[in-house]
Motif scaffolding. Sequence first.
Motif, PDB file in Angstrom:
ATOM      1  N   VAL A  11       0.851  -1.193   0.000  1.00  0.00           N
ATOM      2  CA  VAL A  11       0.000   0.000   0.000  1.00  0.00           C
ATOM      3  C   VAL A  11       0.883   1.239   0.000  1.00  0.00           C
ATOM      4  N   GLY A  12       0.900   1.961  -1.101  1.00  0.00           N
ATOM      5  CA  GLY A  12       1.693   3.191  -1.184  1.00  0.00           C
ATOM      6  C   GLY A  12       2.831   3.059  -2.169  1.00  0.00           C
ATOM      7  N   GLY A  13       3.011   4.113  -2.987  1.00  0.00           N
ATOM      8  CA  GLY A  13       4.039   4.081  -4.030  1.00  0.00           C
ATOM      9  C   GLY A  13       5.069   5.179  -3.883  1.00  0.00           C
ATOM     10  N   GLY A  14       5.466   5.461  -2.628  1.00  0.00           N
ATOM     11  CA  GLY A  14       6.602   6.360  -2.402  1.00  0.00           C
ATOM     12  C   GLY A  14       7.884   5.534  -2.436  1.00  0.00           C
ATOM     13  N   THR A  15       8.950   6.104  -1.902  1.00  0.00           N
ATOM     14  CA  THR A  15      10.236   5.385  -1.886  1.00  0.00           C
ATOM     15  C   THR A  15      10.093   4.029  -1.197  1.00  0.00           C
ATOM     16  N   ALA A  16       9.396   3.992  -0.052  1.00  0.00           N
ATOM     17  CA  ALA A  16       9.275   2.727   0.690  1.00  0.00           C
ATOM     18  C   ALA A  16       8.486   1.703  -0.125  1.00  0.00           C
ATOM     19  N   GLY A  17       7.377   2.147  -0.733  1.00  0.00           N
ATOM     20  CA  GLY A  17       6.523   1.216  -1.471  1.00  0.00           C
ATOM     21  C   GLY A  17       7.236   0.593  -2.655  1.00  0.00           C
ATOM     22  N   GLU A  37      -1.387   2.664  -5.318  1.00  0.00           N
ATOM     23  CA  GLU A  37      -0.959   4.027  -4.993  1.00  0.00           C
ATOM     24  C   GLU A  37      -1.935   5.032  -5.579  1.00  0.00           C
ATOM     25  N   SER A  38      -1.897   6.233  -5.017  1.00  0.00           N
ATOM     26  CA  SER A  38      -2.818   7.256  -5.479  1.00  0.00           C
ATOM     27  C   SER A  38      -2.032   8.475  -5.922  1.00  0.00           C
ATOM     28  N   GLU A  39      -2.097   8.735  -7.227  1.00  0.00           N
ATOM     29  CA  GLU A  39      -1.388   9.923  -7.742  1.00  0.00           C
ATOM     30  C   GLU A  39      -1.982  11.199  -7.172  1.00  0.00           C
ATOM     31  N   ILE A  41      -3.046  11.685  -4.176  1.00  0.00           N
ATOM     32  CA  ILE A  41      -2.448  11.960  -2.855  1.00  0.00           C
ATOM     33  C   ILE A  41      -0.966  12.291  -3.010  1.00  0.00           C
ATOM     34  N   GLY A  42      -0.281  11.573  -3.869  1.00  0.00           N
ATOM     35  CA  GLY A  42       1.138  11.855  -4.117  1.00  0.00           C
ATOM     36  C   GLY A  42       2.037  11.278  -3.043  1.00  0.00           C
ATOM     37  N   ILE A  43       3.330  11.593  -3.153  1.00  0.00           N
ATOM     38  CA  ILE A  43       4.313  11.057  -2.204  1.00  0.00           C
ATOM     39  C   ILE A  43       4.913  12.222  -1.411  1.00  0.00           C
ATOM     40  N   VAL A  44       5.629  11.900  -0.345  1.00  0.00           N
ATOM     41  CA  VAL A  44       6.183  12.963   0.499  1.00  0.00           C
ATOM     42  C   VAL A  44       7.234  13.768  -0.288  1.00  0.00           C
ATOM     43  N   GLY A  45       7.979  13.079  -1.165  1.00  0.00           N
ATOM     44  CA  GLY A  45       8.876  13.769  -2.099  1.00  0.00           C
ATOM     45  C   GLY A  45      10.091  14.433  -1.490  1.00  0.00           C
ATOM     46  N   VAL A  46      10.437  14.100  -0.254  1.00  0.00           N
ATOM     47  CA  VAL A  46      11.709  14.536   0.317  1.00  0.00           C
ATOM     48  C   VAL A  46      12.472  13.266   0.705  1.00  0.00           C
ATOM     49  N   GLY A  47      13.733  13.423   1.068  1.00  0.00           N
ATOM     50  CA  GLY A  47      14.529  12.250   1.408  1.00  0.00           C
ATOM     51  C   GLY A  47      15.563  12.047   0.329  1.00  0.00           C
ATOM     52  N   GLU A  48      16.481  12.980   0.281  1.00  0.00           N
ATOM     53  CA  GLU A  48      17.400  13.013  -0.857  1.00  0.00           C
ATOM     54  C   GLU A  48      18.802  12.541  -0.516  1.00  0.00           C
ATOM     55  N   ALA A  49      19.017  12.240   0.759  1.00  0.00           N
ATOM     56  CA  ALA A  49      20.355  11.775   1.152  1.00  0.00           C
ATOM     57  C   ALA A  49      20.226  10.363   1.683  1.00  0.00           C
ATOM     58  N   SER A  50      21.172   9.511   1.340  1.00  0.00           N
ATOM     59  CA  SER A  50      21.053   8.108   1.742  1.00  0.00           C
ATOM     60  C   SER A  50      22.243   7.694   2.597  1.00  0.00           C
ATOM     61  N   ARG A 178      -7.453   5.465  -4.900  1.00  0.00           N
ATOM     62  CA  ARG A 178      -7.407   5.983  -3.519  1.00  0.00           C
ATOM     63  C   ARG A 178      -8.164   5.012  -2.612  1.00  0.00           C
ATOM     64  N   ILE A 179      -7.470   4.547  -1.591  1.00  0.00           N
ATOM     65  CA  ILE A 179      -8.112   3.610  -0.647  1.00  0.00           C
ATOM     66  C   ILE A 179      -9.011   4.433   0.283  1.00  0.00           C
ATOM     67  N   VAL A 180     -10.287   4.038   0.363  1.00  0.00           N
ATOM     68  CA  VAL A 180     -11.204   4.809   1.218  1.00  0.00           C
ATOM     69  C   VAL A 180     -11.677   3.985   2.418  1.00  0.00           C
ATOM     70  N   GLY A 326       8.793   2.223   6.182  1.00  0.00           N
ATOM     71  CA  GLY A 326       8.833   3.642   5.801  1.00  0.00           C
ATOM     72  C   GLY A 326       8.133   4.507   6.827  1.00  0.00           C
ATOM     73  N   LEU A 327       7.652   5.654   6.380  1.00  0.00           N
ATOM     74  CA  LEU A 327       7.092   6.647   7.298  1.00  0.00           C
ATOM     75  C   LEU A 327       5.884   6.109   8.052  1.00  0.00           C
ATOM     76  N   SER A 328       5.204   5.120   7.497  1.00  0.00           N
ATOM     77  CA  SER A 328       4.034   4.583   8.199  1.00  0.00           C
ATOM     78  C   SER A 328       4.454   3.829   9.457  1.00  0.00           C
ATOM     79  N   THR A 338      18.633   8.367   7.809  1.00  0.00           N
ATOM     80  CA  THR A 338      18.471   6.964   8.189  1.00  0.00           C
ATOM     81  C   THR A 338      17.134   6.340   7.788  1.00  0.00           C
ATOM     82  N   SER A 339      16.190   7.133   7.247  1.00  0.00           N
ATOM     83  CA  SER A 339      14.858   6.550   6.983  1.00  0.00           C
ATOM     84  C   SER A 339      14.916   5.445   5.933  1.00  0.00           C
ATOM     85  N   ILE A 340      15.604   5.731   4.839  1.00  0.00           N
ATOM     86  CA  ILE A 340      15.658   4.729   3.767  1.00  0.00           C
ATOM     87  C   ILE A 340      16.439   3.502   4.257  1.00  0.00           C
ATOM     88  N   PHE A 341      17.451   3.751   5.067  1.00  0.00           N
ATOM     89  CA  PHE A 341      18.218   2.647   5.673  1.00  0.00           C
ATOM     90  C   PHE A 341      17.291   1.762   6.521  1.00  0.00           C
TER      91      PHE A 341
END
Length: 496
Positions: A11-17, A37-39, A41-50, A178-180, A326-328, A338-341
Amino acid sequence: MNTAYKRIVVVGGGTAGWMTAAALATALPGGSVELVESEEIGIVGVGEASFPSIRAFHKLLGVDEAEFLRATNGTYKLGIEFRDWRAQGERYFHTFGDFGDLTGPHALWGQHRRVNDAGLGALHEQCLPSVMAGQGRFQAPSEHGKLFDYAYHFDATLYAPFLRKLALRRGARRTEGRIVDVTRRADGGVDQLKLADGRVVEGDLYIDCSGFASLLLGRALGEPFVDFSHWLPADRAWACPAERVGTELAPYTRATALEAGWAWRIPLRNRTGHGHVFASRYIDEDCAREQLLRQLDGPALGEPRLLRFATGHRRRVWVRNVVSLGLSSGFLEPLESTSIFLVQSGLGRMIDLLLPGVAPGESQVAAYNAGMVRQFARVRDFIILHYCLTARRDGKLWRAMMTMELPETLAFKIHAWRQSGTLYQYDEEGFDATSWLAIHAGMGHWPERADPSLRDLAPDAALRALQRRRDSLAAVVAAMPTHDAYLRDMTQQGTR
Ligand SMILES: Cc1cc2nc3c(=O)[nH]c(=O)nc-3n(C[C@H](O)[C@H](O)[C@H](O)COP(=O)(O)OP(=O)(O)OC[C@H]3O[C@@H](n4cnc5c(N)ncnc54)[C@H](O)[C@@H]3O)c2cc1C
């Protein structure tokens, strides 16, 4: 194909999904992996350092480095430069390399006795990738006898689409919607997902990668949140990309301490990512926004975007047939990227449990949860270390951080270092002893007593050895290509 979980729904198509879908499609070929995923709603779109572990992840997926860097406007990351953390005007590096024999008694001698000796220089001058960062140079280490590790910076809005292509090629399926509503099974697990257009998605195992919404684990299953905000009070961030100026491309992230938080600077090939992480209890949003705009090193590319977050994690991250990544599952401020890690770590452990093809038992799930919770706590302690050793008194945040009661696990580590120079390591540490040393040293925090064995060292000979190492590292690095030149060469590979 996993016989215990025939249908896995992400559920979800951001980096984690998309990390999850790509890894599952690779590790469990022939299985059914569907990502919703829901376009809209979109993704958080930050998280540029690994973190360097991302390279092992890419290796598992068979990702070509040049292709990845081209697709995401990526750059190399040797580590982080910390500015103004101990006191304004001071800086240090935490990079992914070691200090030679400096972590042994030799180190203690060097640091403890000669810390004020101008001839010795800073500890980070003894670390190859820190010297490279300081000179703006980069050259990948050889895989044999690797001298240091590295990670990447990349455009977070391009990384998920990059992984999506790969996952779809390997057989994962994508459902837009979109999941309702989320219905539950008799045992409390998740039964079905209802989409806004009336469609229903069904699975045997659900991976919740729905971001801060925590749609399945948080909202549907009601798993409580363990709050870390009394230790890490930052709860907001302004993010704003800026034009890239000049030709120099820093091979590191910069984290500059400000009055009530810190600002990041992340160099990409086409622009620079900037952001200000701050504690809203110590500064208002408008003022924090102004402080960010003063940090930009080029004209802003759009309006700053405000993100709100809570620091902590869900009490359990695997509950019944729901695993959260991920963020969930939780979030710690991105000071050490460290999030992606943590996504990667959870994903690796989960796949290990899925590979045998039978549903993991209760004790295995309990061990998974305990391991992930410990990892969150270890990273939390490491981040607090950056704050609590400060000598700054110029803002309420800094005064609060230096007097607050620390988590016991961290208090013990600091005590062990101060008393005897021991860099104590627990299990599930994301950061090794060298990383801890880099922060202690950068913050000017040394043991109170030298190790008795150091008495046998001849101070002048040790000082000369350290000076020789520093000078030879500087000379080796001076012959390396600049980060910009190396990257240009690498990203042109296969396109000429
Ligand atoms: C300020 C800030 C800076 C950060 N910096 C870093 C960093 O430098 N390094 C790092 O490793 N991490 C960083 N992170 C964390 C990083 O952004 C995330 O870990 C990473 O992007 C993964 O996000 P995600 O996939 O969990 O969530 P998201 O990107 O938010 O994805 C959630 C997905 O769920 C979908 N969704 C949600 N609700 C529904 C619904 N009802 N129906 C259908 N779909 C739904 C969304 O459409 C989206 O596709 C940072 C985070 C913040 C807040």
